[in-house]
Design a protein around this motif. Structure first.
Motif, PDB file in Angstrom:
ATOM      1  N   ARG A  91       0.859  -1.196   0.000  1.00 12.74           N
ATOM      2  CA  ARG A  91       0.000   0.000   0.000  1.00 12.74           C
ATOM      3  C   ARG A  91       0.891   1.241   0.000  1.00 12.74           C
ATOM      4  NH1 ARG A  91      -5.218  -0.085   0.984  1.00 12.74           N
ATOM      5  NH2 ARG A  91      -5.109   1.958   1.962  1.00 12.74           N
ATOM      6  N   VAL A  92       0.798   1.998  -1.091  1.00 14.42           N
ATOM      7  CA  VAL A  92       1.638   3.179  -1.274  1.00 14.42           C
ATOM      8  C   VAL A  92       0.761   4.425  -1.271  1.00 14.42           C
ATOM      9  CG1 VAL A  92       3.327   4.323  -2.755  1.00 14.42           C
ATOM     10  CG2 VAL A  92       3.232   1.809  -2.683  1.00 14.42           C
ATOM     11  N   VAL A  93       1.021   5.334  -0.330  1.00 12.90           N
ATOM     12  CA  VAL A  93       0.362   6.635  -0.351  1.00 12.90           C
ATOM     13  C   VAL A  93       1.214   7.568  -1.204  1.00 12.90           C
ATOM     14  CG1 VAL A  93      -0.374   8.634   0.997  1.00 12.90           C
ATOM     15  CG2 VAL A  93      -0.758   6.324   1.883  1.00 12.90           C
ATOM     16  N   HIS A 108       1.202  -2.643  -7.138  1.00 15.94           N
ATOM     17  CA  HIS A 108       0.950  -2.060  -5.818  1.00 15.94           C
ATOM     18  C   HIS A 108      -0.465  -1.492  -5.740  1.00 15.94           C
ATOM     19  CE1 HIS A 108       5.250  -2.439  -5.463  1.00 15.94           C
ATOM     20  NE2 HIS A 108       5.458  -1.582  -6.463  1.00 15.94           N
ATOM     21  N   GLU A 109      -0.928  -1.241  -4.511  1.00 13.54           N
ATOM     22  CA  GLU A 109      -2.154  -0.471  -4.284  1.00 13.54           C
ATOM     23  C   GLU A 109      -1.752   0.947  -3.919  1.00 13.54           C
ATOM     24  OE1 GLU A 109      -4.394  -2.332  -1.211  1.00 13.54           O
ATOM     25  OE2 GLU A 109      -5.124  -3.962  -2.495  1.00 13.54           O
ATOM     26  N   TYR A 110      -2.359   1.927  -4.597  1.00 13.39           N
ATOM     27  CA  TYR A 110      -1.989   3.320  -4.388  1.00 13.39           C
ATOM     28  C   TYR A 110      -3.141   4.101  -3.768  1.00 13.39           C
ATOM     29  CZ  TYR A 110       1.820   2.234  -7.653  1.00 13.39           C
ATOM     30  OH  TYR A 110       2.911   1.679  -8.271  1.00 13.39           O
ATOM     31  N   LEU A 169      -4.794  11.116   7.225  1.00  9.53           N
ATOM     32  CA  LEU A 169      -4.148  10.562   8.421  1.00  9.53           C
ATOM     33  C   LEU A 169      -4.410   9.065   8.551  1.00  9.53           C
ATOM     34  CD1 LEU A 169      -4.802  13.407  11.032  1.00  9.53           C
ATOM     35  CD2 LEU A 169      -2.637  12.809   9.933  1.00  9.53           C
ATOM     36  N   ARG A 170      -5.633   8.653   8.257  1.00  5.72           N
ATOM     37  CA  ARG A 170      -5.947   7.219   8.340  1.00  5.72           C
ATOM     38  C   ARG A 170      -5.105   6.420   7.349  1.00  5.72           C
ATOM     39  NH1 ARG A 170     -11.325   9.162   8.708  1.00  5.72           N
ATOM     40  NH2 ARG A 170     -11.682   8.688   6.491  1.00  5.72           N
ATOM     41  N   HIS A 171      -4.961   6.952   6.150  1.00  2.00           N
ATOM     42  CA  HIS A 171      -4.181   6.234   5.146  1.00  2.00           C
ATOM     43  C   HIS A 171      -2.692   6.260   5.465  1.00  2.00           C
ATOM     44  CE1 HIS A 171      -7.247   4.994   2.349  1.00  2.00           C
ATOM     45  NE2 HIS A 171      -7.794   6.194   2.384  1.00  2.00           N
ATOM     46  N   LEU A 172      -2.207   7.342   6.041  1.00  3.35           N
ATOM     47  CA  LEU A 172      -0.801   7.383   6.451  1.00  3.35           C
ATOM     48  C   LEU A 172      -0.530   6.329   7.517  1.00  3.35           C
ATOM     49  CD1 LEU A 172      -0.137  11.240   6.627  1.00  3.35           C
ATOM     50  CD2 LEU A 172       0.657   9.651   4.870  1.00  3.35           C
ATOM     51  N   ARG A 173      -1.501   6.115   8.375  1.00  5.17           N
ATOM     52  CA  ARG A 173      -1.332   5.125   9.447  1.00  5.17           C
ATOM     53  C   ARG A 173      -1.294   3.702   8.887  1.00  5.17           C
ATOM     54  NH1 ARG A 173      -4.965   4.873  15.010  1.00  5.17           N
ATOM     55  NH2 ARG A 173      -3.731   3.239  16.041  1.00  5.17           N
ATOM     56  N   ARG A 174      -2.014   3.453   7.804  1.00  5.75           N
ATOM     57  CA  ARG A 174      -2.116   2.111   7.237  1.00  5.75           C
ATOM     58  C   ARG A 174      -1.094   1.853   6.135  1.00  5.75           C
ATOM     59  NH1 ARG A 174      -7.694   1.818   4.754  1.00  5.75           N
ATOM     60  NH2 ARG A 174      -6.986  -0.305   4.262  1.00  5.75           N
ATOM     61  N   ASP A 216       2.109   1.131   3.777  1.00  7.04           N
ATOM     62  CA  ASP A 216       3.390   0.418   3.809  1.00  7.04           C
ATOM     63  C   ASP A 216       4.529   1.346   3.391  1.00  7.04           C
ATOM     64  OD1 ASP A 216       2.321  -2.180   4.488  1.00  7.04           O
ATOM     65  OD2 ASP A 216       1.555  -2.284   2.435  1.00  7.04           O
ATOM     66  N   ALA A 217       4.219   2.339   2.559  1.00  5.57           N
ATOM     67  CA  ALA A 217       5.215   3.298   2.104  1.00  5.57           C
ATOM     68  C   ALA A 217       4.506   4.580   1.701  1.00  5.57           C
ATOM     69  CB  ALA A 217       6.010   2.748   0.926  1.00  5.57           C
ATOM     70  N   VAL A 218       5.215   5.698   1.844  1.00  8.09           N
ATOM     71  CA  VAL A 218       4.704   7.010   1.434  1.00  8.09           C
ATOM     72  C   VAL A 218       5.686   7.599   0.430  1.00  8.09           C
ATOM     73  CG1 VAL A 218       4.094   9.351   2.172  1.00  8.09           C
ATOM     74  CG2 VAL A 218       3.511   7.388   3.625  1.00  8.09           C
ATOM     75  N   VAL A 219       5.155   8.031  -0.719  1.00  8.86           N
ATOM     76  CA  VAL A 219       5.993   8.549  -1.798  1.00  8.86           C
ATOM     77  C   VAL A 219       5.527   9.942  -2.185  1.00  8.86           C
ATOM     78  CG1 VAL A 219       6.664   8.261  -4.215  1.00  8.86           C
ATOM     79  CG2 VAL A 219       6.551   6.260  -2.713  1.00  8.86           C
ATOM     80  N   PHE A 220       6.437  10.902  -2.170  1.00 12.49           N
ATOM     81  CA  PHE A 220       6.183  12.233  -2.723  1.00 12.49           C
ATOM     82  C   PHE A 220       6.627  12.189  -4.184  1.00 12.49           C
ATOM     83  CE2 PHE A 220       6.384  12.877   1.769  1.00 12.49           C
ATOM     84  CZ  PHE A 220       5.497  13.914   2.040  1.00 12.49           C
ATOM     85  N   ALA A 221       5.662  12.417  -5.087  1.00  9.82           N
ATOM     86  CA  ALA A 221       5.854  12.081  -6.504  1.00  9.82           C
ATOM     87  C   ALA A 221       6.398  13.249  -7.310  1.00  9.82           C
ATOM     88  CB  ALA A 221       4.540  11.583  -7.092  1.00  9.82           C
ATOM     89  N   GLY A 222       7.635  13.669  -7.018  1.00  4.77           N
ATOM     90  CA  GLY A 222       8.312  14.654  -7.845  1.00  4.77           C
ATOM     91  C   GLY A 222       7.787  16.068  -7.674  1.00  4.77           C
ATOM     92  N   GLY A 223       8.385  16.977  -8.424  1.00  3.52           N
ATOM     93  CA  GLY A 223       7.946  18.369  -8.424  1.00  3.52           C
ATOM     94  C   GLY A 223       8.750  19.252  -7.491  1.00  3.52           C
TER      95      GLY A 223
END
Length: 388
Positions: free
Chosen positions: A10-12, A39-41, A74-79, A81-88
Motif C-alpha cells: 500500500r503506497v500513499v 501495488h495499491e496506491y 491521516l488514516r491512510h498514512l497510518r495504514r 506500507d510506504a509514502v511517496v512524494f511524486a516529484g515536483g
C-alpha cells in the motif's frame, strides 16, 4: 497446501494533483508508470473526478480529497506500507506571486512527514524532487527537519543536491533528474504518429506562466516578448501556437495569459489551443518547429519529442533544466534585464539551425533519460524492500 497469496504494497502517493496543471498530472502518471501496477496506491487530489479520469485503469488507485478530508489522509498514512512524494518543486519557499505565506508548503509537508513517522511509521521517499528556492535560515531549518525524516531522497538537479548539502541533510541524497525524462516519446504522444513536416511558415509554440520570481516585472516581460515576436514577424512568416499547461483553476491561468498576449502581437497569426492532457500537449509541440517556454514540463516534453526549445527561465528549476539540456546560450532569464533583441536573437538562432539544435538537444536528453531511469531503478529496489 499453504495459501501464499501476496498482499500488494500500500503506497500513499502525495503531490499537487487535481489542480488542473498538466505538468503535475504528468508527474503522477510517470511515477505510477515507473513503480508499476502491482501495488495499491492512495493518491491525494483536490479534484477526485478530474484525477480519476487521468489515471490508467490498470492501476489500483484510491483517491482522497486533500482539501476536504484531512482525517482520511491521516488514516491512510497510518495504514500505509510506504509514502511517496511524486516529484515536483516540493521543498521551497513560496514566491510573492502566489499570495501565500512564504513557508506554507514547507510547514504542510513537515506536518505530513512527522505524522507519518510518529503515527504510521511507514518509510518515506521523495522522488525526483526540486529543492529551493529557500533563502531564509528558518526555511532551511524546515527543509532539513523534513528530509532527515525521509528514507530515500532523489533530487532532479545539481542545485537541489547542493542545497541539501548546505542544509545539512544527514541521509544520502541521490542525484537524478526530472521524472519525465524517464518516459518514452511514444507514451507522451499516446501512440499517435508524429505529424508530417511542413515548410514555409515558422510555427512557434509559446508557453507562458504568470507566476514568475519577480512579479513586479511581469508587464515588462510580456511587453518585451511581444515586441520580439512582432520584430520576428517583420522578417519572416511566423505563426504562434499557444501552449497553456494550466487552463483553469487560478486567476492568471496560462490560457488567459496567452489570450492577452495574442492581442499584444496582432496581426501576427495566433492559434489558440486548450489542451487538457499531456498527449494533447505533445501533439501541439510536434506541430511546431520550435518551442519558447516558461513551463518546466513544456520544455522537458519538447526535449523528449526532439523539438528545439528556447527556455524562458522564470525560476530556478527552469534555469537548472535549461543548463543540463545545454540551452544556456539561448535561454532568456526573466529575472534579469533582457531586451526584445535578445529574445529575437535566441529564437532566430534556433530557427536558422533546427537540425543542429535537434541533434544537440537529443544528445543531452539521452543522457538525462539514462539518469532518470537509473534513479527509478533505485526507487523500485527501495519499494521492493519495504515489505521484504
Amino acid at each position: 497446501m499453504t495459501n501464499t497469496t501476496h498482499t500488494p504494497t500500500r503506497v500513499v502517493m502525495l503531490g499537487t494533483h487535481g489542480q488542473y496543471n498538466i505538468g503535475d498530472e504528468l508527474l503522477l502518471a510517470t511515477v505510477l508508470r515507473q513503480l508499476g501496477t502491482q501495488h495499491e496506491y492512495v493518491v491525494n487530489t483536490y479534484d477526485a473526478a478530474d484525477t480519476a479520469a487521468r489515471i490508467d485503469p490498470d492501476y489500483q488507485v484510491e483517491l482522497i480529497n486533500t482539501a476536504g478530508d484531512r482525517l482520511a489522509l491521516l488514516r491512510h498514512l497510518r495504514r500505509a506500507d510506504a509514502v511517496v512524494f511524486a516529484g515536483g518543486s516540493i521543498l521551497k519557499e513560496l514566491s510573492a506571486a502566489t499570495g501565500r505565506n512564504r513557508y506554507a508548503t514547507l510547514l504542510m509537508i513537515l506536518a505530513v512527514v512527522t505524522a507519518t513517522r510518529v503515527i504510521g511509521r511507514a518509510p518515506m521517499a521523495m522522488l525526483n524532487i526540486g529543492v529551493g528556492p529557500i533563502r531564509t535560515r528558518f526555511g532551511r531549518w524546515l527543509a532539513g527537519r523534513i528530509m532527515n525524516q525521509v528514507t530515500l531522497v532523489t533530487v532532479r538537479d545539481a542545485g537541489s543536491a547542493a542545497l541539501c548539502e548546505r542544509i545539512g541533510v544527514r541521509r544520502p541524497v541521490v542525484s537524478s533528474t526530472d521524472a519525465v525524462f524517464s518516459v518514452e516519446p511514444e507514451w507522451l504522444r499516446g501512440g499517435a504518429p508524429r505529424p508530417a513536416a511542413d515548410s514555409g511558415t515558422l510555427r512557434i509554440g509559446l508557453s507562458l506562466n504568470h507566476d514568475i520570481d519577480t512579479p513586479e516585472n511581469w508587464e515588462h516581460v510580456v511587453a518585451t516578448l511581444a515586441q520580439a515576436v512582432r520584430d520576428l514577424a517583420a522578417e519572416r512568416p511566423i505563426e504562434i501556437h499557444g501552449l497553456p499547461m494550466q487552463s483553469r483553476g487560478k486567476t492568471h491561468d496560462d490560457a488567459t495569459v496567452l489570450r492577452d498576449f495574442a492581442e499584444r502581437i496582432a496581426p501576427v497569426p495566433f492559434v489558440e489551443h486548450r489542451p487538457d492532457a499531456i498527449t494533447e500537449v505533445a501533439r501541439i509541440i510536434e506541430q511546431c518547429d520550435l518551442i519558447v517556454a516558461e513551463r518546466l514540463h513544456a520544455i522537458i516534453t519538447s526535449a523528449k519529442l526532439g523539438v528545439p526549445v528556447v527556455p524562458l527561465a522564470y525560476d530556478v528549476k527552469v534555469r537548472q533544466v535549461a543548463s543540463v539540456l545545454g540551452l544556456d546560450d539561448v535561454s532568456i532569464d526573466l529575472s534579469a534585464p533582457f531586451t526584445a533583441a535578445d529574445v529575437h536573437h535566441s529564437i532566430a538562432r534556433v530557427a536558422d539551425d533546427q537540425r543542429g539544435a535537434r541533434a544537440a538537444l537529443a544528445r543531452n536528453t539521452d543522457l538525462l533519460t539514462v539518469r532518470a531511469r537509473a534513479g527509478f531503478d533505485q526507487a523500485r529496489a527501495w519499494l521492493a524492500g519495504v515489505r521484504a
